[in-house]
Enzyme design. Structure first.
Site, PDB file in Angstrom:
ATOM      1  N   CYS A   2      28.938 -16.398 -14.615  1.00 30.84           N
ATOM      2  CA  CYS A   2      30.262 -15.811 -14.334  1.00 30.84           C
ATOM      3  C   CYS A   2      30.143 -14.307 -14.116  1.00 30.84           C
ATOM      4  CB  CYS A   2      31.187 -16.047 -15.520  1.00 30.84           C
ATOM      5  SG  CYS A   2      31.444 -17.762 -15.884  1.00 30.84           S
ATOM      6  N   ARG A  27      25.492 -13.545  -8.479  1.00 34.73           N
ATOM      7  CA  ARG A  27      25.259 -14.081  -9.825  1.00 34.73           C
ATOM      8  C   ARG A  27      25.362 -15.599  -9.841  1.00 34.73           C
ATOM      9  NH1 ARG A  27      26.021 -10.376 -14.059  1.00 34.73           N
ATOM     10  NH2 ARG A  27      26.934 -11.950 -15.393  1.00 34.73           N
ATOM     11  N   TRP A  76      31.024 -19.694 -13.092  1.00 32.02           N
ATOM     12  CA  TRP A  76      29.883 -20.626 -12.991  1.00 32.02           C
ATOM     13  C   TRP A  76      30.149 -21.653 -14.100  1.00 32.02           C
ATOM     14  CZ3 TRP A  76      25.492 -22.095 -15.911  1.00 32.02           C
ATOM     15  CH2 TRP A  76      24.445 -22.662 -15.182  1.00 32.02           C
ATOM     16  N   ASN A 100      33.389 -14.523 -19.714  1.00 31.38           N
ATOM     17  CA  ASN A 100      32.017 -14.905 -19.368  1.00 31.38           C
ATOM     18  C   ASN A 100      31.317 -15.225 -20.683  1.00 31.38           C
ATOM     19  OD1 ASN A 100      29.432 -15.222 -18.413  1.00 31.38           O
ATOM     20  ND2 ASN A 100      29.036 -13.038 -18.141  1.00 31.38           N
ATOM     21  N   GLY A 101      30.830 -16.463 -20.807  1.00 29.67           N
ATOM     22  CA  GLY A 101      30.130 -16.843 -22.044  1.00 29.67           C
ATOM     23  C   GLY A 101      30.509 -18.270 -22.429  1.00 29.67           C
ATOM     24  N   GLU A 479       4.480 -19.373  -9.906  1.00 27.14           N
ATOM     25  CA  GLU A 479       5.568 -18.550  -9.362  1.00 27.14           C
ATOM     26  C   GLU A 479       5.836 -18.931  -7.910  1.00 27.14           C
ATOM     27  OE1 GLU A 479       7.920 -16.962 -10.232  1.00 27.14           O
ATOM     28  OE2 GLU A 479       8.524 -15.855  -8.473  1.00 27.14           O
ATOM     29  N   LYS A 483       9.459 -20.301  -6.398  1.00 23.94           N
ATOM     30  CA  LYS A 483      10.105 -19.669  -5.228  1.00 23.94           C
ATOM     31  C   LYS A 483      10.465 -20.705  -4.182  1.00 23.94           C
ATOM     32  CE  LYS A 483      11.234 -16.454  -6.235  1.00 23.94           C
ATOM     33  NZ  LYS A 483      10.886 -16.494  -7.604  1.00 23.94           N
ATOM     34  N   GLU A 486      13.243 -23.258  -5.374  1.00 20.21           N
ATOM     35  CA  GLU A 486      14.599 -22.743  -5.664  1.00 20.21           C
ATOM     36  C   GLU A 486      15.318 -22.270  -4.401  1.00 20.21           C
ATOM     37  OE1 GLU A 486      15.135 -19.238  -8.109  1.00 20.21           O
ATOM     38  OE2 GLU A 486      13.163 -18.505  -7.590  1.00 20.21           O
ATOM     39  N   HIS A 502      -6.459 -36.013 -13.170  1.00 19.18           N
ATOM     40  CA  HIS A 502      -6.087 -36.789 -14.368  1.00 19.18           C
ATOM     41  C   HIS A 502      -4.725 -37.442 -14.204  1.00 19.18           C
ATOM     42  CE1 HIS A 502      -9.607 -35.294 -16.503  1.00 19.18           C
ATOM     43  NE2 HIS A 502      -9.340 -34.125 -15.948  1.00 19.18           N
ATOM     44  N   LYS A 602      22.058 -15.791 -10.786  1.00 20.75           N
ATOM     45  CA  LYS A 602      21.091 -14.691 -10.865  1.00 20.75           C
ATOM     46  C   LYS A 602      20.842 -14.286 -12.318  1.00 20.75           C
ATOM     47  CE  LYS A 602      18.407 -11.462  -9.395  1.00 20.75           C
ATOM     48  NZ  LYS A 602      17.087 -11.858  -8.843  1.00 20.75           N
TER      49      LYS A 602
HETATM   50  C1  AGP Z   1      13.557 -16.693 -10.365  1.00 22.49           C
HETATM   51  O1  AGP Z   1      13.501 -16.530  -8.975  1.00 22.49           O
HETATM   52  C2  AGP Z   1      14.936 -16.947 -10.895  1.00 22.49           C
HETATM   53  N1  AGP Z   1      15.876 -16.019 -10.426  1.00 22.49           N
HETATM   54  C3  AGP Z   1      14.927 -17.132 -12.397  1.00 22.49           C
HETATM   55  O2  AGP Z   1      13.844 -17.958 -12.758  1.00 22.49           O
HETATM   56  C4  AGP Z   1      14.814 -15.828 -13.212  1.00 22.49           C
HETATM   57  O3  AGP Z   1      13.516 -15.290 -13.061  1.00 22.49           O
HETATM   58  C5  AGP Z   1      15.063 -16.158 -14.681  1.00 22.49           C
HETATM   59  O4  AGP Z   1      16.371 -16.679 -14.793  1.00 22.49           O
HETATM   60  C6  AGP Z   1      14.907 -14.952 -15.604  1.00 22.49           C
HETATM   61  O5  AGP Z   1      15.869 -13.990 -15.260  1.00 22.49           O
HETATM   62  P1  AGP Z   1      15.683 -12.507 -15.881  1.00 22.49           P
HETATM   63  O6  AGP Z   1      14.383 -11.989 -15.342  1.00 22.49           O
HETATM   64  O7  AGP Z   1      16.867 -11.740 -15.413  1.00 22.49           O
HETATM   65  O8  AGP Z   1      15.636 -12.651 -17.385  1.00 22.49           O
END
Ligand code: AGP
Length: 607
Positions: A2, A27, A76, A100-101, A479, A483, A486, A502, A602
């Site tokens: 949110c 976000r 969200w 938000n929360g 990583e 990428k 997502e 395995h 985000k």
């Molecule tokens: C990665 O591309 C994502 N955006 C997500 O995994 C992100 O790295 C993770 O939510 C951690 O966020 P932060 O670095 O703001 O703590």
């Protein structure tokens, strides 16, 4: 997650709120709404809907609402589905709020205050509005104080009272709120990105402090009603980095910014050719006395931690655990005064990481956080913070934040080696010289982006993409795999290539794309054998290899990208840029919303 925004001043509030909500879209959200306070003390005007901010803008135009004080929200969904009724703001009696929360005890509150038949939504947030209304008898501070003492969970609340037009109240616990005075009033938001256009001075609202925004500015009180001082921060972000700069997506722009921001992160922390954390107040004893290190982080930040683990274990010789923050507290972590905890977070607001850090600190661990957003909760919770200088990262998929986190970890490893007397000047100088080459090597990779785009096109229609490597190459691919999945929605899995046979190799069939990374001399021969294993089962191998390691005549690949050569421990940097660009091009060429992938946020401020 949110997003919340509040504005009071001489301008038309609805326009400011809607524009700011667009800045918060990154976000992640599924519905949006605003409320404007009415000068005649009648009910606040409230407009909200499931959908995008652009849909809300249309509804506001139709409703033709005006006002100079209001709040706005992008939701969200956590409690209750995506529908107009569950969108924020929520009203109850004379109270209108955005939240938000997560309120963990909302069920108890419904029962305690007899709300069963009085609610129109399925949200925990509407319950907060109802409890606030229950306590509101004309004194907003008293009502807020009584309410927050009843809440269990996390909240950032912005509140309007019908009979107090022109004023916005706010209070938080864990979920973020930043606020600032503007030329003609005041503004608050979930994060700095939305207030940067209005001010260069802001502050992070401390938990359980109540702020009141009006045209006269901002006042802040603690819960006992005593006036509290505000600790102002300066926005040191280049505002121009808050727009796309001519790129189709923020993700591409942020990938291209990496040489610059990695340099911005490294250079200020090098004095006389040596890593220096004086500005951060980190004493060498913090780096030399710890017996082990525990990295806590989520997602991409955790993957940065895995690279840090490889560097520190290889060069310093102490054990490093990398624990996903959401698991940390539930696995009886062994952390104590001898364990240096390093919390890594771009936003500095990821609640899993924040709660894990708090837990570790209660166990007596010294702590350093690596954070991108100045003044964020994780930065304030840790003993020391090293800020990455990536600037605002708007795309949900983290790229420049990741490589600037790595840059900090490279520096920290070198400083730790110095603090422990492990390296002579020759070794230190060679390492630092290689670190200083990173921005130019990244530029070399970026200059070959068309080559990478062709590689990306080979997997546009793939259903599954496997990625295989060992050691540091495996960390790189974890990583790279995140990428790809997502932003392109293609199922991808990074696998330690020695582990593949395995079980998982059963999934490799004709034409399955397999990305292999080979950058570590000591692992090369085994990695090449593993590549042969998948190729002999029909896989379509995309090989990212350091330099000219394998001659063309030993071709074991369908596509190859020869990476610019660096010392093995630095090969993460060029390889990561290639994998970021592959993910980006696949997503963009599939016509997807690269910057705002479905279901993702985000900043994850719910556990
Ligand atoms: C990665 O591309 C994502 N955006 C997500 O995994 C992100 O790295 C993770 O939510 C951690 O966020 P932060 O670095 O703001 O703590």
């Amino acid at each position: 997650m949110c997003g919340i925004i509040g504005y009071v001043g001489k301008k038309e509030a609805s326009k400011i709120l809607l524009d700011a909500l667009e800045l918060l879209e990154y976000r992640g959200y599924d519905s949006a709404g605003i409320a404007l306070s009415a000068e005649d003390k009648s009910s606040c005007k409230l407009i909200k809907c499931a959908g995008r901010v652009s849909d809300l803008r249309k509804r506001c135009k139709e409703a033709d609402v005006t006002g100079d004080c209001g709040i706005g929200h992008t939701r969200w969904a956590t409690h209750g589905g995506v529908c107009d009724e569950n969108a924020h703001p929520h009203r109850f009696g004379k109270v209108t709020i955005i939240h938000n929360g997560i309120i963990e005890n909302y069920g108890e509150l419904i029962e305690k205050y007899g709300l069963e038949q009085k609610l129109y939504s399925q949200t925990d947030s509407e319950v907060v509005a109802a409890v606030l209304s229950h306590f509101y008898e004309g004194d907003p501070y008293a009502a807020i104080r009584k309410t927050v003492l009843k809440l269990k969970g996390t909240f950032a609340l912005a509140i309007l009272f019908d009979d107090i037009p022109g004023k916005i109240f706010a209070v938080r616990n864990v979920s973020p709120i930043v606020a600032a005075s503007t030329r003609d009033g005041a503004i608050l938001s979930s994060d700095v990105a939305a207030i940067v256009p209005f001010t260069s001075q802001y502050f992070v609202v401390p938990e359980f402090h109540v702020i009141c925004l009006s045209k006269e500015g901002i006042e802040m009180f603690d819960l006992s009603g005593d006036k509290a001082n505000i600790d102002w921060l300066t926005v040191d972000w280049d505002v121009s980095r808050s727009d796309k700069g001519g790129y189709p997506f923020y993700m591409e722009k942020e990938i291209m910014e990496q040489p610059q921001v990695v340099g911005d992160t490294i250079l200020p922390r090098i004095k006389d050719g040596k890593p220096d954390f004086t500005a951060e107040g980190i004493k060498d004893s913090t780096l030399s006395d710890c017996k082990r290190i525990c990295v806590i982080a989520c997602g991409t930040a955790m993957h940065a931690g895995l690279v840090g683990k490889s560097l520190i274990q290889a060069m310093i010789g102490i054990h490093v655990d990398v624990v996903m923050a959401s698991e940390f507290m539930y696995n009886d972590p062994v952390v104590d005064k001898d364990t240096l905890v390093i919390a890594i977070s771009q936003s500095g607001e990821t609640i899993d990481t924040l709660e894990a850090l708090k837990f570790a600190r209660k166990c007596g661990s010294p702590s350093i956080s690596i954070v991108n957003v100045k003044g964020a909760s994780i930065a304030r919770e840790s003993e020391h913070v090293i800020y990455t200088c990536a600037g605002p990262e708007i795309a949900v998929a983290s790229t420049k934040a990741y490589t600037t986190q790595l840059a900090v970890l490279y520096l920290l490893t070198a400083r730790m080696a110095m603090a422990r007397g492990l390296w002579n000047d020759e070794k230190l100088n060679a390492y630092m010289k290689e670190l200083m080459r990173v921005p130019d090597v990244m530029r070399e990779v970026i200059a070959r982006k068309d080559e990478i785009h062709h590689i990306a096109d080979t997997m546009l229609n793939a259903k599954d993409v496997f990625m295989i490597g060992r050691g540091l190459d495996y960390s790189i691919l974890l990583e790279g795999s995140l990428k790809l999945k997502e932003v392109s929605y293609i199922h991808s899995e990074a696998y330690a290539s020695g582990e593949l046979k395995h079980g998982t190799i059963a999934l490799i069939t004709e034409e399955t794309p397999v990305i292999a990374v080979v950058t570590q001399d000591k692992l090369k021969s085994k990695e090449l054998s593993n590549i042969n294993e998948v190729q002999s089962r029909g896989a379509k191998v995309i090989l990212l290899i350091k330099g000219e390691e394998i001659p063309e005549q030993e071709k074991i690949w369908n596509s190859i990208f020869r990476l610019p050569v660096m010392a093995d421990e630095f090969m993460v940097m060029p390889a990561s840029v290639v994998l970021q660009l592959i993910a980006y091009y696949v997503s963009a060429d599939k016509g997807l919303d690269v910057d705002k992938p479905r279901n993702l946020a985000k900043v994850v401020t719910v556990e």
